[in-house]
Design an enzyme around this catalytic site. Structure first.
Site, mmCIF file in Angstrom:
data_model
loop_
_atom_site.group_PDB
_atom_site.id
_atom_site.type_symbol
_atom_site.label_atom_id
_atom_site.label_comp_id
_atom_site.label_asym_id
_atom_site.label_seq_id
_atom_site.Cartn_x
_atom_site.Cartn_y
_atom_site.Cartn_z
ATOM 1 N N GLU A 120 0.818 -7.435 15.579
ATOM 2 C CA GLU A 120 1.768 -8.434 16.080
ATOM 3 C C GLU A 120 1.477 -8.823 17.530
ATOM 4 O OE1 GLU A 120 6.050 -8.982 14.763
ATOM 5 O OE2 GLU A 120 6.249 -7.717 16.545
ATOM 6 N N ARG A 158 7.552 6.562 5.813
ATOM 7 C CA ARG A 158 6.553 6.764 6.852
ATOM 8 C C ARG A 158 6.002 8.181 6.870
ATOM 9 N NH1 ARG A 158 7.342 2.310 11.665
ATOM 10 N NH2 ARG A 158 7.144 0.631 10.185
ATOM 11 N N VAL A 206 0.855 -1.192 0.000
ATOM 12 C CA VAL A 206 0.000 0.000 0.000
ATOM 13 C C VAL A 206 0.890 1.241 0.000
ATOM 14 C CG1 VAL A 206 -1.730 1.279 1.338
ATOM 15 C CG2 VAL A 206 -1.851 -1.227 1.205
ATOM 16 N N VAL A 258 5.814 -7.195 2.951
ATOM 17 C CA VAL A 258 6.408 -7.051 1.618
ATOM 18 C C VAL A 258 7.868 -6.613 1.691
ATOM 19 C CG1 VAL A 258 5.802 -4.597 1.223
ATOM 20 C CG2 VAL A 258 5.878 -6.219 -0.706
ATOM 21 N N ASP A 259 8.302 -6.087 2.829
ATOM 22 C CA ASP A 259 9.655 -5.489 2.909
ATOM 23 C C ASP A 259 10.707 -6.557 3.213
ATOM 24 O OD1 ASP A 259 8.551 -5.829 5.446
ATOM 25 O OD2 ASP A 259 9.586 -4.077 6.290
#
Ligand code: 5GW
Ligand code: MN
Length: 298
Positions: free
Chosen positions: A248, A296, A69, A159-160
């Site tokens: 998490e 960010r 995203v 995705v990172d």
């Protein structure tokens, strides 16, 4: 470290017929099974071609979900998918589900036969914490509408990260959690569970600290997990609280109450900034470098 003294016949809580061949004693430097008899998968414990063969015979197929995203799509998605084609469940049918706010920007990757990619449009969230948390709801919705008709198993990834080694069917099980690279060797009192009794994620103690960047299991188990986490996240919102590490923290609470049947060592998701560790014998998936300054700011 605990030495596993279980009988082999007891080691089948994972419900995986290939697991009778796991060699729990080949790694005496690490813990290879849990107190509830789930295997912890480390390099050297398993015969890769054995798992390939058994899962091909059983007709296993895997859905991989990943969110890209905003700026995370440009920054990470192509490298993630390209490396996954090299290393993730080679030889098995794989369906990718890419969740994004900009479907037109999803790169056109050449996929191996038996592999396909579906794009799912999601709304961009105002707060990054909400991007991370809305994943639970989005995953459970797509399991219900689509995945359960197409795959036996589901794996959910940040995705990172980039695959750099085999990530094969030895990772498949009914419910699968990953030991967090930064916490697997720390004493329990240092684990960063949510400590606010007002949050649904509150935990006094736990078994391990699991990383939300990788989790999976049968579609039924992942559906139950993502639904439960979504419910807890929503209850927290109604009560005006947010868990320390967002989704998490809720994932850790869920796996405390519902023990995973299989655990992946940090070899399955390593951060090279930690430096050399003798017990990490192979890098299967690595954290990509972070550029928070650019990523960010919205
Ligand atoms: C953006 C800013 C801060 C935190 C997360 C995001 C973000 C996350 C985003 O803008 N877009 C996005 O797709 N994500 C998804 O959530 C990615 O799949 C990402 O890997 C996942 C979790 O966020 P991360 O990787 O930044 O979280 P950590 O715990 O690995 O730092
Ligand atoms: Mn991440």
């Amino acid at each position: 470290m605990d030495k596993c003294t279980l009988e082999r016949a007891e080691m089948l809580t994972s419900g995986n017929s290939a697991d009778a061949s796991l060699d729990l004693w080949s790694r005496n430097d690490v813990q290879t099974c849990t107190s509830w008899k789930a295997p912890i998968i480390w390099e050297g414990m398993f015969n890769p071609s054995h798992y390939d063969q058994i899962h091909r015979n059983e007709g296993s197929s895997v859905a991989l979900t990943v969110f890209a995203v905003g700026r995370y799509l440009d920054a990470y998605l192509e490298a993630f998918l390209t490396s996954s084609e090299q290393h993730f469940m080679s030889g098995l049918p794989v369906s990718y589900y890419v969740f994004t706010d900009t479907p037109e920007k999803v790169p056109n990757i050449k996929l191996a036969p038996n592999r396909r990619l579906t794009v799912v449009k999601v709304e961009r969230q105002a707060r990054w914490q909400d991007i991370s948390m809305m994943r639970m709801k989005a995953i459970s919705d797509v399991i219900e509408s689509d995945i359960r008709h197409h795959a036996t198993h589901v794996f959910c990834f940040d995705v990172d990260q980039v695959f750099t080694g085999r990530f094969g069917p030895e990772a498949l099980g009914d419910s699968v959690a990953l030991l967090h690279a930064h916490y697997y060797h720390l004493p329990k009192r240092l684990l960063t569970y949510d400590r606010n009794p007002k949050s649904k994620a509150f935990m006094k103690t736990g078994d391990f600290y699991y990383h939300a960047a990788v989790f999976g299991g049968s579609w039924r188990s992942v559906k139950a997990l993502t639904e439960a986490c979504d419910r807890s996240i929503k209850a927290d919102k109604e009560n005006g609280v947010e868990a320390l590490w967002h989704d998490e923290s809720h994932l850790n609470k869920y796996f405390w109450l519902h023990k995973p049947s299989r655990i992946l060592s940090p070899e399955f998701c390593w951060d090279t900034r930690i430096g050399y560790r003798r017990d990490i014998e192979v890098y299967r998936l690595l954290w990509a470098p972070k550029d928070y300054a650019n990523l960010r700011t919205s």
